[in-house]
Design a protein around this motif. Structure first.
Motif, PDB file in Angstrom:
ATOM      1  N   ILE A  40       0.843  -1.203   0.000  1.00  0.00           N
ATOM      2  CA  ILE A  40       0.000   0.000   0.000  1.00  0.00           C
ATOM      3  C   ILE A  40       0.873   1.245   0.000  1.00  0.00           C
ATOM      4  CG2 ILE A  40      -1.631   1.337   1.393  1.00  0.00           C
ATOM      5  CD1 ILE A  40      -2.818  -1.401   2.295  1.00  0.00           C
ATOM      6  N   ALA A  41       1.907   1.258   0.844  1.00  0.00           N
ATOM      7  CA  ALA A  41       2.811   2.410   0.910  1.00  0.00           C
ATOM      8  C   ALA A  41       3.520   2.627  -0.431  1.00  0.00           C
ATOM      9  CB  ALA A  41       3.826   2.222   2.026  1.00  0.00           C
ATOM     10  N   LYS A  42       3.990   1.548  -1.054  1.00  0.00           N
ATOM     11  CA  LYS A  42       4.640   1.671  -2.363  1.00  0.00           C
ATOM     12  C   LYS A  42       3.666   2.241  -3.389  1.00  0.00           C
ATOM     13  CE  LYS A  42       6.214  -2.534  -2.879  1.00  0.00           C
ATOM     14  NZ  LYS A  42       6.915  -3.735  -3.343  1.00  0.00           N
ATOM     15  N   ASP A  43       2.421   1.770  -3.368  1.00  0.00           N
ATOM     16  CA  ASP A  43       1.416   2.255  -4.304  1.00  0.00           C
ATOM     17  C   ASP A  43       1.195   3.760  -4.138  1.00  0.00           C
ATOM     18  OD1 ASP A  43      -0.670   1.760  -6.332  1.00  0.00           O
ATOM     19  OD2 ASP A  43      -2.041   2.289  -4.701  1.00  0.00           O
ATOM     20  N   ILE A  44       1.094   4.213  -2.903  1.00  0.00           N
ATOM     21  CA  ILE A  44       0.909   5.650  -2.639  1.00  0.00           C
ATOM     22  C   ILE A  44       2.101   6.444  -3.158  1.00  0.00           C
ATOM     23  CG2 ILE A  44       0.779   7.385  -0.809  1.00  0.00           C
ATOM     24  CD1 ILE A  44      -0.861   5.278   0.803  1.00  0.00           C
ATOM     25  N   LEU A  45       3.304   5.959  -2.878  1.00  0.00           N
ATOM     26  CA  LEU A  45       4.506   6.663  -3.347  1.00  0.00           C
ATOM     27  C   LEU A  45       4.557   6.684  -4.875  1.00  0.00           C
ATOM     28  CD1 LEU A  45       7.057   5.282  -0.749  1.00  0.00           C
ATOM     29  CD2 LEU A  45       6.298   7.651  -0.963  1.00  0.00           C
ATOM     30  N   TYR A  46       4.274   5.571  -5.512  1.00  0.00           N
ATOM     31  CA  TYR A  46       4.306   5.516  -6.975  1.00  0.00           C
ATOM     32  C   TYR A  46       3.337   6.508  -7.597  1.00  0.00           C
ATOM     33  CZ  TYR A  46       6.938   1.073  -6.798  1.00  0.00           C
ATOM     34  OH  TYR A  46       7.875   0.104  -6.587  1.00  0.00           O
ATOM     35  N   LYS A  47       2.143   6.630  -7.012  1.00  0.00           N
ATOM     36  CA  LYS A  47       1.116   7.505  -7.581  1.00  0.00           C
ATOM     37  C   LYS A  47       1.451   8.984  -7.429  1.00  0.00           C
ATOM     38  CE  LYS A  47      -2.751   4.334  -7.200  1.00  0.00           C
ATOM     39  NZ  LYS A  47      -4.005   4.018  -6.522  1.00  0.00           N
ATOM     40  N   THR A  48       2.328   9.328  -6.512  1.00  0.00           N
ATOM     41  CA  THR A  48       2.648  10.733  -6.278  1.00  0.00           C
ATOM     42  C   THR A  48       3.893  11.206  -7.031  1.00  0.00           C
ATOM     43  OG1 THR A  48       3.923  10.192  -4.295  1.00  0.00           O
ATOM     44  CG2 THR A  48       1.593  10.722  -3.990  1.00  0.00           C
ATOM     45  N   LEU A  49       4.594  10.302  -7.682  1.00  0.00           N
ATOM     46  CA  LEU A  49       5.854  10.669  -8.329  1.00  0.00           C
ATOM     47  C   LEU A  49       5.667  10.911  -9.823  1.00  0.00           C
ATOM     48  CD1 LEU A  49       8.130   8.006  -6.622  1.00  0.00           C
ATOM     49  CD2 LEU A  49       7.834  10.400  -5.980  1.00  0.00           C
ATOM     50  N   ASP A  50       6.468  11.846 -10.345  1.00  0.00           N
ATOM     51  CA  ASP A  50       6.435  12.036 -11.793  1.00  0.00           C
ATOM     52  C   ASP A  50       7.345  10.994 -12.453  1.00  0.00           C
ATOM     53  OD1 ASP A  50       9.098  12.908 -11.642  1.00  0.00           O
ATOM     54  OD2 ASP A  50       8.569  15.016 -11.740  1.00  0.00           O
ATOM     55  N   LYS A  51       7.338  10.952 -13.779  1.00  0.00           N
ATOM     56  CA  LYS A  51       8.066   9.917 -14.521  1.00  0.00           C
ATOM     57  C   LYS A  51       9.572   9.979 -14.275  1.00  0.00           C
ATOM     58  CE  LYS A  51       4.655   9.625 -18.184  1.00  0.00           C
ATOM     59  NZ  LYS A  51       4.331   9.873 -19.582  1.00  0.00           N
ATOM     60  N   ASN A  52      10.119  11.176 -14.142  1.00  0.00           N
ATOM     61  CA  ASN A  52      11.566  11.315 -13.947  1.00  0.00           C
ATOM     62  C   ASN A  52      12.014  10.735 -12.608  1.00  0.00           C
ATOM     63  OD1 ASN A  52      11.863  12.648 -16.407  1.00  0.00           O
ATOM     64  ND2 ASN A  52      11.441  14.630 -15.480  1.00  0.00           N
ATOM     65  N   ILE A  53      11.291  11.053 -11.550  1.00  0.00           N
ATOM     66  CA  ILE A  53      11.645  10.534 -10.225  1.00  0.00           C
ATOM     67  C   ILE A  53      11.349   9.042 -10.160  1.00  0.00           C
ATOM     68  CG2 ILE A  53      11.162  10.686  -7.754  1.00  0.00           C
ATOM     69  CD1 ILE A  53      12.654  13.090  -8.694  1.00  0.00           C
ATOM     70  N   PHE A  54      10.230   8.620 -10.732  1.00  0.00           N
ATOM     71  CA  PHE A  54       9.885   7.198 -10.718  1.00  0.00           C
ATOM     72  C   PHE A  54      10.994   6.365 -11.349  1.00  0.00           C
ATOM     73  CE2 PHE A  54       8.043   3.376 -12.618  1.00  0.00           C
ATOM     74  CZ  PHE A  54       7.523   2.782 -11.491  1.00  0.00           C
ATOM     75  N   ALA A  55      11.578   6.859 -12.423  1.00  0.00           N
ATOM     76  CA  ALA A  55      12.661   6.135 -13.094  1.00  0.00           C
ATOM     77  C   ALA A  55      13.853   5.923 -12.169  1.00  0.00           C
ATOM     78  CB  ALA A  55      13.101   6.889 -14.340  1.00  0.00           C
ATOM     79  N   LYS A  56      14.035   6.823 -11.212  1.00  0.00           N
ATOM     80  CA  LYS A  56      15.173   6.728 -10.300  1.00  0.00           C
ATOM     81  C   LYS A  56      14.919   5.800  -9.113  1.00  0.00           C
ATOM     82  CE  LYS A  56      16.731  11.301 -11.577  1.00  0.00           C
ATOM     83  NZ  LYS A  56      16.907  12.680 -11.198  1.00  0.00           N
ATOM     84  N   ILE A  57      13.652   5.495  -8.823  1.00  0.00           N
ATOM     85  CA  ILE A  57      13.343   4.664  -7.655  1.00  0.00           C
ATOM     86  C   ILE A  57      12.729   3.318  -8.027  1.00  0.00           C
ATOM     87  CG2 ILE A  57      13.093   6.587  -6.054  1.00  0.00           C
ATOM     88  CD1 ILE A  57       9.988   4.867  -7.066  1.00  0.00           C
ATOM     89  N   LYS A  58      12.515   3.067  -9.313  1.00  0.00           N
ATOM     90  CA  LYS A  58      11.793   1.864  -9.707  1.00  0.00           C
ATOM     91  C   LYS A  58      12.523   0.566  -9.352  1.00  0.00           C
ATOM     92  CE  LYS A  58      13.372   1.881 -14.494  1.00  0.00           C
ATOM     93  NZ  LYS A  58      12.959   2.066 -15.880  1.00  0.00           N
ATOM     94  N   THR A  59      13.810   0.609  -9.087  1.00  0.00           N
ATOM     95  CA  THR A  59      14.546  -0.601  -8.709  1.00  0.00           C
ATOM     96  C   THR A  59      14.441  -0.919  -7.222  1.00  0.00           C
ATOM     97  OG1 THR A  59      16.581   0.672  -8.407  1.00  0.00           O
ATOM     98  CG2 THR A  59      16.213  -0.318 -10.584  1.00  0.00           C
ATOM     99  N   CYS A  60      13.891  -0.007  -6.431  1.00  0.00           N
ATOM    100  CA  CYS A  60      13.741  -0.245  -4.990  1.00  0.00           C
ATOM    101  C   CYS A  60      12.649  -1.281  -4.762  1.00  0.00           C
ATOM    102  CB  CYS A  60      13.386   1.049  -4.271  1.00  0.00           C
ATOM    103  SG  CYS A  60      14.653   2.318  -4.403  1.00  0.00           S
ATOM    104  N   SER A  61      12.881  -2.177  -3.805  1.00  0.00           N
ATOM    105  CA  SER A  61      11.916  -3.266  -3.603  1.00  0.00           C
ATOM    106  C   SER A  61      10.962  -3.036  -2.440  1.00  0.00           C
ATOM    107  CB  SER A  61      12.656  -4.592  -3.406  1.00  0.00           C
ATOM    108  OG  SER A  61      13.533  -4.511  -2.300  1.00  0.00           O
TER     109      SER A  61
END
Length: 129
Positions: A40-61
């Motif tokens: 749930i926490a990951k989903d909330i974080l993913y929904k609040t990030l733009d594409k540039n930031i998401f690209a930098k954190i997408k490898t985090c588990s």
């Protein structure tokens, strides 16, 4: 997400118990709840990030890893914070009201500098009442 359990047969050189990954089939209800909350926490974080930031954190588990990476990206390390504070202090000492600028505009500019310095840990003024 990895749920860990204590390996009762081994101890590390520091005297701490060795941890092993607990297989999904052995998860307790509490382990499942923690995993769901992490999702749930990951989903909330993913929904609040733009594409540039998401690209930098997408490898985090895990959400914790994402949060730590975001903190590092947005706030920087201690050296970055110190550099930002130095720049903010220079802005503070160089703040001047420009010709044609209203007092409200200058106050807004000056307040932004104070807020920036405070957010970086610099106490600007002490009020004694």
């Amino acid at each position: 997400m990895k749920i860990l359990k204590v390996n009762a047969t081994a101890i590390t050189t520091e005297g701490a118990p060795q941890m092993l990954e607990n297989h999904r089939s052995e998860w307790t209800a509490e382990d499942k709840k923690k995993t769901n909350l992490d999702n749930i926490a990951k989903d909330i974080l993913y929904k609040t990030l733009d594409k540039n930031i998401f690209a930098k954190i997408k490898t985090c588990s895990t959400s914790k890893e994402i949060w730590e990476k975001l903190t590092q990206l947005c706030e920087g390390n201690d050296q970055t914070k110190e550099n930002k504070l130095t720049v903010a202090i220079q802005k503070f000492y160089n703040a001047n009201m420009k010709l044609g600028e209203s007092l409200a505009e200058f106050d807004e500019q000056f307040s932004a500098i104070i807020i920036e310095m405070t957010s970086l840990g610099k106490e600007c003024f002490k009020c004694k009442i």
